[in-house]
Scaffold this motif. Structure first.
Motif, PDB file in Angstrom:
ATOM      1  N   MET A   1       0.843  -1.205   0.000  1.00  0.00           N
ATOM      2  CA  MET A   1       0.000   0.000   0.000  1.00  0.00           C
ATOM      3  C   MET A   1       0.880   1.257   0.000  1.00  0.00           C
ATOM      4  N   ASN A   2       0.629   2.116  -0.954  1.00  0.00           N
ATOM      5  CA  ASN A   2       1.261   3.443  -0.975  1.00  0.00           C
ATOM      6  C   ASN A   2       0.979   4.142   0.355  1.00  0.00           C
ATOM      7  N   GLU A   3       2.013   4.746   0.954  1.00  0.00           N
ATOM      8  CA  GLU A   3       1.807   5.292   2.296  1.00  0.00           C
ATOM      9  C   GLU A   3       1.688   6.812   2.342  1.00  0.00           C
ATOM     10  N   LYS A   4       1.490   7.414   1.189  1.00  0.00           N
ATOM     11  CA  LYS A   4       1.354   8.872   1.150  1.00  0.00           C
ATOM     12  C   LYS A   4       0.199   9.348   2.050  1.00  0.00           C
ATOM     13  N   TRP A   5      -0.882   8.584   2.041  1.00  0.00           N
ATOM     14  CA  TRP A   5      -2.061   8.958   2.838  1.00  0.00           C
ATOM     15  C   TRP A   5      -1.733   8.967   4.337  1.00  0.00           C
ATOM     16  N   LEU A   6      -0.791   8.143   4.729  1.00  0.00           N
ATOM     17  CA  LEU A   6      -0.397   8.128   6.144  1.00  0.00           C
ATOM     18  C   LEU A   6       0.482   9.329   6.473  1.00  0.00           C
ATOM     19  N   GLU A   7       1.266   9.735   5.492  1.00  0.00           N
ATOM     20  CA  GLU A   7       2.138  10.902   5.698  1.00  0.00           C
ATOM     21  C   GLU A   7       1.338  12.192   5.729  1.00  0.00           C
ATOM     22  N   GLN A   8       0.168  12.166   5.093  1.00  0.00           N
ATOM     23  CA  GLN A   8      -0.653  13.385   5.079  1.00  0.00           C
ATOM     24  C   GLN A   8      -1.264  13.700   6.440  1.00  0.00           C
ATOM     25  N   VAL A   9      -1.348  12.695   7.275  1.00  0.00           N
ATOM     26  CA  VAL A   9      -1.911  12.910   8.615  1.00  0.00           C
ATOM     27  C   VAL A   9      -0.901  13.664   9.467  1.00  0.00           C
ATOM     28  N   LYS A  10      -1.387  14.664  10.193  1.00  0.00           N
ATOM     29  CA  LYS A  10      -0.503  15.432  11.087  1.00  0.00           C
ATOM     30  C   LYS A  10      -0.439  14.750  12.438  1.00  0.00           C
ATOM     31  N   TRP A  11       0.558  13.915  12.599  1.00  0.00           N
ATOM     32  CA  TRP A  11       0.746  13.211  13.871  1.00  0.00           C
ATOM     33  C   TRP A  11       1.251  14.198  14.921  1.00  0.00           C
ATOM     34  N   ASP A  12       0.770  14.052  16.151  1.00  0.00           N
ATOM     35  CA  ASP A  12       1.205  14.990  17.186  1.00  0.00           C
ATOM     36  C   ASP A  12       2.613  14.657  17.675  1.00  0.00           C
ATOM     37  N   GLU A  13       3.063  15.357  18.703  1.00  0.00           N
ATOM     38  CA  GLU A  13       4.458  15.207  19.163  1.00  0.00           C
ATOM     39  C   GLU A  13       4.728  13.792  19.688  1.00  0.00           C
ATOM     40  N   ASN A  14       3.659  13.052  19.981  1.00  0.00           N
ATOM     41  CA  ASN A  14       3.826  11.661  20.393  1.00  0.00           C
ATOM     42  C   ASN A  14       3.549  10.674  19.255  1.00  0.00           C
ATOM     43  N   GLY A  15       3.342  11.210  18.066  1.00  0.00           N
ATOM     44  CA  GLY A  15       3.079  10.342  16.919  1.00  0.00           C
ATOM     45  C   GLY A  15       1.660   9.808  16.886  1.00  0.00           C
ATOM     46  N   LEU A  16       0.737  10.547  17.511  1.00  0.00           N
ATOM     47  CA  LEU A  16      -0.647  10.075  17.626  1.00  0.00           C
ATOM     48  C   LEU A  16      -1.641  11.074  17.036  1.00  0.00           C
ATOM     49  N   VAL A  17      -2.828  10.556  16.714  1.00  0.00           N
ATOM     50  CA  VAL A  17      -3.979  11.424  16.417  1.00  0.00           C
ATOM     51  C   VAL A  17      -5.207  10.856  17.133  1.00  0.00           C
TER      52      VAL A  17
END
Lengths: 129, 129
Positions: free
Chosen positions: A1-17
């Motif tokens: 799976m292309n992971e661009k969609w995961l990179e588009q998410v703005k993960w917080d300072e702990n890597g979470l949303v």
């Protein structure tokens, strides 16, 4: 799976949303928990809600103990790319560890938080099957 | 107002909790933003959604510029005391700064986030009235 969609998410300072689970039929908001990148990827792959448990510091396949899994119907992202909304089918009709349908069972009334929604199943019977 | 109910909320390390706004009639999830203690207190007092803007580092009376205020119908707290759910009447029918009803207008489909909900009003006309 292309992971661009995961990179588009703005993960917080702990890597979470934050990830909100909503019943796909009734529209009831069931719970909100957290996802890291792997959890979100697996949620899409396995078509069920998979969170990151901050308290246990590990992946949390919702329903892994209770059987109350959340089958994914739709996955949405908000305008700031930092909140996930899932429409799910809540198996067993119970999202909350207290045995209630939704975790949001307390209403603010007369200066207090009052539990107003019924316990549908004894939590002991949910987790000691 | 007795403030015990505010103390019961588990504020995070930044003194914030996530607050979800849901349309009280349609059940549509409109947005998620953040509240500090003062924002939550004022939300209850003024019966409208008041958030804490993390980017601007100040109270954000939702709709103060756009007129798209969120009138409070119900205020709920989750089982961990760390997420707020509001049922609101979204004035103007637009919660999102992009001019859409909900901020969750992008759906994950075929490996991409795709905007699927219509822009109801030009954002320029919302903020330059």
């Amino acid at each position: 799976m292309n992971e661009k969609w995961l990179e588009q998410v703005k993960w917080d300072e702990n890597g979470l949303v934050p990830a909100i689970a909503q019943d796909y039929q009734s529209g009831k908001v069931l719970m909100m928990a957290w996802m890291n990148k792997e959890a979100l990827k697996l949620t899409a792959q396995e078509q069920r809600a998979i969170y990151w448990s901050r308290s246990r510091a590990k992946l949390w396949r919702k329903g892994e103990e209770s059987g109350h899994i959340q089958a994914l119907h739709e996955l949405r992202l908000d305008c700031d790319n930092d909140v996930i909304l899932m429409k799910v089918e809540q198996k067993g009709g119970i999202a909350c560890h207290t045995g209630r349908e939704s975790c949001f069972y307390s209403v603010f009334s007369e200066g207090e938080w009052k539990p107003v929604d019924p316990v549908l199943k004894d939590p002991n019977s949910i987790y000691n099957k």
